[in-house]
Design a protein around this motif. Structure first.
Motif, PDB file in Angstrom:
ATOM      1  N   TRP A  61      28.864  20.695 -28.125  1.00 36.95           N
ATOM      2  CA  TRP A  61      28.534  21.790 -26.851  1.00 36.95           C
ATOM      3  C   TRP A  61      27.675  22.810 -27.635  1.00 36.95           C
ATOM      4  CZ3 TRP A  61      33.088  20.658 -29.401  1.00 36.95           C
ATOM      5  CH2 TRP A  61      33.749  21.670 -30.101  1.00 36.95           C
ATOM      6  N   ASP A  62      28.052  23.953 -28.103  1.00 36.23           N
ATOM      7  CA  ASP A  62      27.101  24.916 -28.467  1.00 36.23           C
ATOM      8  C   ASP A  62      25.975  24.398 -29.338  1.00 36.23           C
ATOM      9  OD1 ASP A  62      28.869  26.385 -26.877  1.00 36.23           O
ATOM     10  OD2 ASP A  62      28.696  28.097 -28.278  1.00 36.23           O
ATOM     11  N   HIS A  97      37.907  23.381 -28.557  1.00 40.03           N
ATOM     12  CA  HIS A  97      37.472  24.619 -29.305  1.00 40.03           C
ATOM     13  C   HIS A  97      38.342  24.502 -30.447  1.00 40.03           C
ATOM     14  CE1 HIS A  97      35.242  25.756 -25.860  1.00 40.03           C
ATOM     15  NE2 HIS A  97      36.153  25.424 -24.995  1.00 40.03           N
ATOM     16  N   TRP A 129      33.236  28.319 -35.256  1.00 39.67           N
ATOM     17  CA  TRP A 129      32.293  28.486 -33.804  1.00 39.67           C
ATOM     18  C   TRP A 129      31.058  28.835 -34.056  1.00 39.67           C
ATOM     19  CZ3 TRP A 129      36.803  31.287 -30.529  1.00 39.67           C
ATOM     20  CH2 TRP A 129      37.588  30.491 -30.110  1.00 39.67           C
ATOM     21  N   ALA A 130      30.126  29.322 -33.074  1.00 38.24           N
ATOM     22  CA  ALA A 130      28.915  29.284 -32.608  1.00 38.24           C
ATOM     23  C   ALA A 130      28.030  30.249 -33.871  1.00 38.24           C
ATOM     24  CB  ALA A 130      28.226  29.512 -31.561  1.00 38.24           C
ATOM     25  N   ARG A 209      32.270  37.204 -32.547  1.00 38.73           N
ATOM     26  CA  ARG A 209      31.796  35.788 -33.120  1.00 38.73           C
ATOM     27  C   ARG A 209      30.263  35.774 -32.737  1.00 38.73           C
ATOM     28  NH1 ARG A 209      35.236  34.582 -28.526  1.00 38.73           N
ATOM     29  NH2 ARG A 209      33.980  33.806 -26.593  1.00 38.73           N
ATOM     30  N   ASP A 210      29.717  34.394 -33.096  1.00 37.04           N
ATOM     31  CA  ASP A 210      28.486  34.022 -32.518  1.00 37.04           C
ATOM     32  C   ASP A 210      27.298  34.775 -33.137  1.00 37.04           C
ATOM     33  OD1 ASP A 210      30.168  32.415 -31.299  1.00 37.04           O
ATOM     34  OD2 ASP A 210      29.593  33.355 -29.194  1.00 37.04           O
ATOM     35  N   GLU A 227      28.569  38.532 -30.340  1.00 38.29           N
ATOM     36  CA  GLU A 227      29.570  38.791 -29.308  1.00 38.29           C
ATOM     37  C   GLU A 227      30.683  39.620 -29.383  1.00 38.29           C
ATOM     38  OE1 GLU A 227      31.049  35.403 -27.433  1.00 38.29           O
ATOM     39  OE2 GLU A 227      32.585  36.274 -26.259  1.00 38.29           O
ATOM     40  N   GLU A 277      28.405  36.215 -24.468  1.00 43.27           N
ATOM     41  CA  GLU A 277      28.634  35.391 -25.339  1.00 43.27           C
ATOM     42  C   GLU A 277      27.176  34.829 -25.971  1.00 43.27           C
ATOM     43  OE1 GLU A 277      32.036  32.672 -25.011  1.00 43.27           O
ATOM     44  OE2 GLU A 277      31.213  32.253 -23.029  1.00 43.27           O
ATOM     45  N   TYR A 342      26.584  24.768 -19.785  1.00 43.67           N
ATOM     46  CA  TYR A 342      26.828  26.106 -20.260  1.00 43.67           C
ATOM     47  C   TYR A 342      26.168  26.273 -21.697  1.00 43.67           C
ATOM     48  CZ  TYR A 342      29.343  30.378 -21.177  1.00 43.67           C
ATOM     49  OH  TYR A 342      29.928  31.731 -21.286  1.00 43.67           O
ATOM     50  N   SER A 343      26.255  27.551 -22.292  1.00 42.44           N
ATOM     51  CA  SER A 343      25.717  27.806 -23.546  1.00 42.44           C
ATOM     52  C   SER A 343      24.212  27.527 -23.558  1.00 42.44           C
ATOM     53  CB  SER A 343      26.343  26.966 -24.625  1.00 42.44           C
ATOM     54  OG  SER A 343      26.785  27.929 -25.522  1.00 42.44           O
TER      55      SER A 343
END
Ligand code: FRU
Length: 428
Positions: A61-62, A97, A129-130, A209-210, A227, A277, A342-343
Motif C-alpha cells: 500500500w503506501d 496495518h 508505517w509510512a 506519523r508519516d 501527520e 495523512e 488511496y495514499s
C-alpha cells in the motif's frame, strides 16, 4: 526568508505581521470543506483490471520513491527504487496495518517492478508505517524516515530515521546494503501535538506519523512534515472538536540529521477532519503545494468528503495556505468506486505533478448507494475480502497545477509508477 533565525513556536500569536513566519497554522475550515464537490477535473478515472501486480506474496500500500536531497526522483545507474508498506497476502487486508514491514522494489522503466527485500535492518517499533527516503549522493547514504508503531491496543507512533544504508546496483538489480543506525527524531509533546493519552476520550483515531523529508527551498534546511493532531477539548466522537488533524513540522538542528526540534503545525483541520495523512510538498514556481490524504470516515460530524487527495497552496512554510479548488479537494475516487484507490503521493514533473497511489478496495460503492460498504468487508469470508482488495500500485495520474486550481489530465497507462526518465525536482 526570516524563518531560520526566528524563535519558532514561541513567538506565535504576537499579532505582528511576522507571526506566520514564526509558526502560526493556517486553517482548513468547515466553510472550505462545505464546498467539496466531485467534478470531472477532480475525479480519478475508474481503474480497470490491473494485470501488473507488483508482488505475488505481499500486499503493498503506501509507497514512496527514493529521492535526492533536492526532492527529485533518484535514478541510480538506471534504476528507480520505491519503498512500500507490505504485509503477507496470508492476512486479510484489514489485518495488514499491524504487520506492516517496509520493503523495496526496483525498476528500469517505471513498471515491471522487481522485489528487493526488507528495507530496514532491525527497525524500531513492532511494525513500521509510512515514511520517505532521501539519498545523499556525496555521502552515498540513504536517510530513511519512517514511523515506528506499537501493536494493539496502543498504536503508539513516533518519528524515526534510519541512517547508514546504501544501494548496490548491478545489471540485474539493486540491493540495499550497509549497517543501519536507528534514531528516534520525534514524539508527541502534548502541547503542539496531541499524545495518544490525550486523544483517548475523543475516541476516533490517533496520529503522529508519516515523516516526509524535504529541503527548505529558500534556506536549505533539512525538514520533515508529518501527520499529527492538535490537542483540543473534544470529549467524544460526536463532538466536532474531537476532529483535530494537523500537518506537523520538524527541523533538523545538526548536519547529521540526528537532532530535531518540533515546530508548530502549519495547517490545522480543527472541527473539519481527524486525519491529514502523509503530508508532502510539491514546489512549483515559488509556490508551496502541500498535499494530504484523508478518508470519508474522518470528517467531523456535519461534513462530508470522499477518500481523496486534498491540497493547499502558499508562498512559504508558514504562509497562508489556500485550499486548492476552493475546498481542498484534488483527486477523489470516482463515485461508482469510492474506495478504489488511496495514499496518493504527488511528485513534481515538469510543470505538472505525477501522482502515484495504490489500489484499495474495488467494486465498493459508497454506503449511501446501498452496495456493500467498507465496514461490511471485514465480515466477509477471508477469500472474498482478498478478492475485493487490490494491494498493488494503481496506475499513476498526471495532475495539472494552475495557481489555486488543479485538474486530473490523464492516467499513465505506460507506467504504474514513474514513466521512464524519472522526474524533475527543483533543479538545484
Ligand atoms: C495512509 C496510512 C498512513 C500510515 C499507514 C498505515 O494510508 O494511514 O498514514 O502510515 O497508512 O498503514
Amino acid at each position: 526568508g526570516a524563518i531560520g533565525a526566528a524563535g519558532l513556536g514561541l513567538a506565535a500569536g504576537t499579532g505582528s505581521g511576522a507571526a506566520r513566519e514564526t509558526g502560526e497554522a493556517s486553517a482548513w475550515t468547515r466553510e472550505h470543506a462545505n464546498n467539496i464537490e466531485l467534478t470531472d477535473d477532480l475525479t480519478a478515472p475508474v481503474i480497470n483490471e490491473n494485470p501488473d501486480v507488483i508482488s505475488d506474496d505481499y500486499w503493498i500500500w503506501d509507497t514512496w520513491p527514493l529521492r535526492y536531497r533536492d526532492g527529485s526522483i533518484a535514478k541510480i545507474n538506471g534504476w528507480q527504487v520505491v519503498f512500500s508498506l507490505t504485509a503477507s497476502k496470508d492476512l486479510v487486508p484489514g489485518a495488514r496495518h499491524n504487520e506492516a514491514t517496509i520493503r523495496y522494489f526496483y525498476s528500469r522503466n517505471g513498471h515491471d517492478w522487481q522485489e528487493g527485500g526488507t528495507a530496514l535492518d532491525d527497525p524500531l517499533g513492532h511494525h513500521q508505517w509510512a515514511g520517505s527516503a532521501m539519498y545523499d549522493r556525496s555521502e552515498d547514504q540513504i536517510y530513511h524516515f519512517y514511523t515506528p508503531t506499537s501493536a494493539e491496543p496502543e498504536f503508539r507512533q513516533r518519528l524515526a530515521l534510519a541512517k547508514g544504508a546504501t544501494l548496490e546496483t548491478g545489471p540485474h538489480g539493486v540491493e540495499v546494503v550497509g549497517e543501519q543506525e536507528h534514531i528516534l527524531i520525534g514524539k508527541a509533546d502534548g502541547e503542539l501535538y496531541q499524545t495518544l493519552e490525550q486523544s483517548r476520550e475523543q475516541g476516533i483515531v490517533y496520529a503522529f506519523r508519516d515523516p516526509w523529508y524535504f529541503q527548505h527551498p529558500d534556506t536549505g534546511e533539512d525538514m520533515v512534515v508529518f501527520e499529527g493532531n492538535t490537542p483540543t477539548a473534544g470529549e467524544n466522537p460526536d463532538d466536532p472538536q474531537s476532529y483535530n488533524g494537523n500537518v506537523g513540522v520538524a527541523r533538523a538542528t545538526n548536519d547529521e540529521l540526528t537532532e530535531w526540534e518540533l515546530l508548530p503545525p502549519n495547517l490545522e483541520a480543527i472541527e473539519v477532519n481527524q486525519q491529514l495523512e502523509r503530508p508532502h510538498y510539491v514546489f512549483q514556481n515559488g509556490k508551496w503545494y502541500l498535499f494530504v490524504l484523508s478518508h470519508e470516515f474522518t470528517f467531523a460530524p456535519g461534513l462530508q468528503g470522499p477518500d481523496a487527495l486534498y491540497g493547499f497552496v502558499s508562498d512559504s512554510l508558514y504562509g497562508d495556505y489556500e485550499p486548492l479548488n476552493g475546498s481542498g479537494l484534488v483527486i477523489a475516487n470516482p463515485e461508482e468506486a469510492s474506495f478504489q484507490g488511496y495514499s496518493w503521493l504527488a511528485m513534481p514533473q515538469g510543470n505538472d505533478a505525477l501522482v502515484e497511489s495504490f489500489e484499495n478496495f474495488r467494486g465498493l460503492d459508497d454506503t449511501s448507494r446501498g452496495e456493500i460498504s467498507l465496514d461490511e468487508v471485514g465480515y466477509l469470508p477471508p477469500e472474498e475480502q482478498k478478492e475485493l482488495f487490490g494491494g498493488t500500485l494503481a496506475p499513476s495520474l498526471k495532475l495539472q497545477l494552475n495557481g489555486t486550481e488543479t485538474r486530473v489530465v490523464n492516467e499513465l497507462n505506460d507506467g504504474h509508477f514513474l514513466p521512464s526518465g524519472g522526474s524533475n525536482g527543483r533543479g538545484k
